[in-house]
Design an enzyme around this catalytic site. Structure first.
Site, short mmCIF file in Angstrom:
data_model
loop_
_atom_site.label_atom_id
_atom_site.label_comp_id
_atom_site.label_asym_id
_atom_site.label_seq_id
_atom_site.Cartn_x
_atom_site.Cartn_y
_atom_site.Cartn_z
N HIS A 1 -5.98 6.72 6.90
CA HIS A 1 -5.27 5.76 6.06
C HIS A 1 -3.79 5.77 6.44
O HIS A 1 -3.22 6.81 6.76
CB HIS A 1 -5.40 6.16 4.59
N ASP B 1 -2.82 -0.39 6.54
CA ASP B 1 -3.71 -0.84 5.46
C ASP B 1 -3.20 -2.11 4.80
O ASP B 1 -3.99 -2.97 4.39
CB ASP B 1 -3.88 0.28 4.43
N HIS C 1 -4.78 10.86 4.90
CA HIS C 1 -3.74 10.14 5.64
C HIS C 1 -3.15 10.91 6.82
O HIS C 1 -2.47 10.32 7.66
CB HIS C 1 -2.61 9.70 4.69
N GLU D 1 0.75 5.79 0.34
CA GLU D 1 0.06 7.07 0.54
C GLU D 1 0.81 8.09 -0.31
O GLU D 1 2.03 7.97 -0.51
CB GLU D 1 0.04 7.49 2.01
N ASP E 1 0.85 -1.19 0.00
CA ASP E 1 0.00 0.00 0.00
C ASP E 1 0.88 1.24 0.00
O ASP E 1 2.02 1.21 0.49
CB ASP E 1 -0.93 0.01 1.21
#
Length: 234
Positions: A152, A157, A57, A9, A7
């Site tokens: 997030h 995640d 985030h 960001e 994952d």
């Protein structure tokens, strides 16, 4: 099979507009068992983070000022992904950003490093057409505890996605939560690792028939035998 649940960001939504990765995490699974190995970096994107992305985030530029640039971690990241199947929720988004970062460094695209890419959003849409299939919705559907997910975060995640994937593909094997020491963990998050909620099943209570109930039952069966002329199956 070796899998990396990955994952990212980012500073915004579009790598073609110059947006960059600011956090990336990968969690390793081998033959449907978490190994405890993972890679996690916060990154200095060398540009401003959009307000909309920050709202998702919670990461700002001040926090990232002293963090490494993507170029400094690219080789380690590629080594970690080497030969693995990448499992990503909404894979085109993350792969688009990874490929843009690699292109800046004149490195080959992600697909030249990993064995394959599995998009769990696509898989979820096939399993649950017409329903919400974001990560929060899948956690609720498969009883994966995400109560600590207020914002997030790439590492959290990725861990949640690993649990959701195991639940979505249940029937192959169950997840064994034996973990080995991590090879490297940058900027650990305070949140504890998630695990699928497994409520304890209460003991089964067996109620025996009373003598009166047994006698009544035999009376009913005798009536059935009489009506069916001895062809009762009980």
């Amino acid at each position: 099979m070796r899998q990396i649940f990955l994952d990212t960001e980012t500073t915004g939504l579009e790598p073609r507009h110059g947006h960059r990765i600011i956090e990336i995490a990968g969690v390793e699974m081998q033959n449907r068992r978490l190994t405890g190995r993972h890679l996690h970096f916060y990154l200095n994107p060398e540009r401003e983070i959009e307000a909309g992305a920050k709202a998702i985030h919670g990461i700002d530029n001040d926090y990232l000022e002293d963090k490494p640039k993507f170029a400094q971690i690219a080789r380690e990241l590629r080594d970690f992904m080497q030969g693995a199947e990448l499992v990503i929720h909404n894979a085109p988004f993350d792969i688009g950003f990874l490929d843009a970062e690699f292109a800046r460094l004149d490195l080959p695209a992600t697909e030249t490093v990993c064995a394959s890419v599995l998009d769990t959003l696509k898989l979820a849409r096939e399993l649950h057409p017409g329903k919400k299939n974001n990560l929060d919705a899948l956690c609720e559907r498969y009883q994966v505890n995400n109560a600590h997910r207020n914002l997030h975060g790439a590492l959290l995640d990725a861990e949640l996605l690993a649990d959701v994937y195991i639940a979505m593909t249940r029937g192959q094997e169950s997840l064994l939560a034996e973990e080995t020491p991590a090879v490297k963990h940058h900027e650990p998050r305070p949140e504890s690792k998630s695990r699928s909620a497994q409520p304890t099943r209460p003991p089964l209570i067996v109620l025996r028939a009373t003598p009166e109930e047994e006698a009544e039952h035999q009376k009913i069966l005798a009536g059935i035998r009489k009506e069916t002329k001895g062809h009762c199956l009980w």
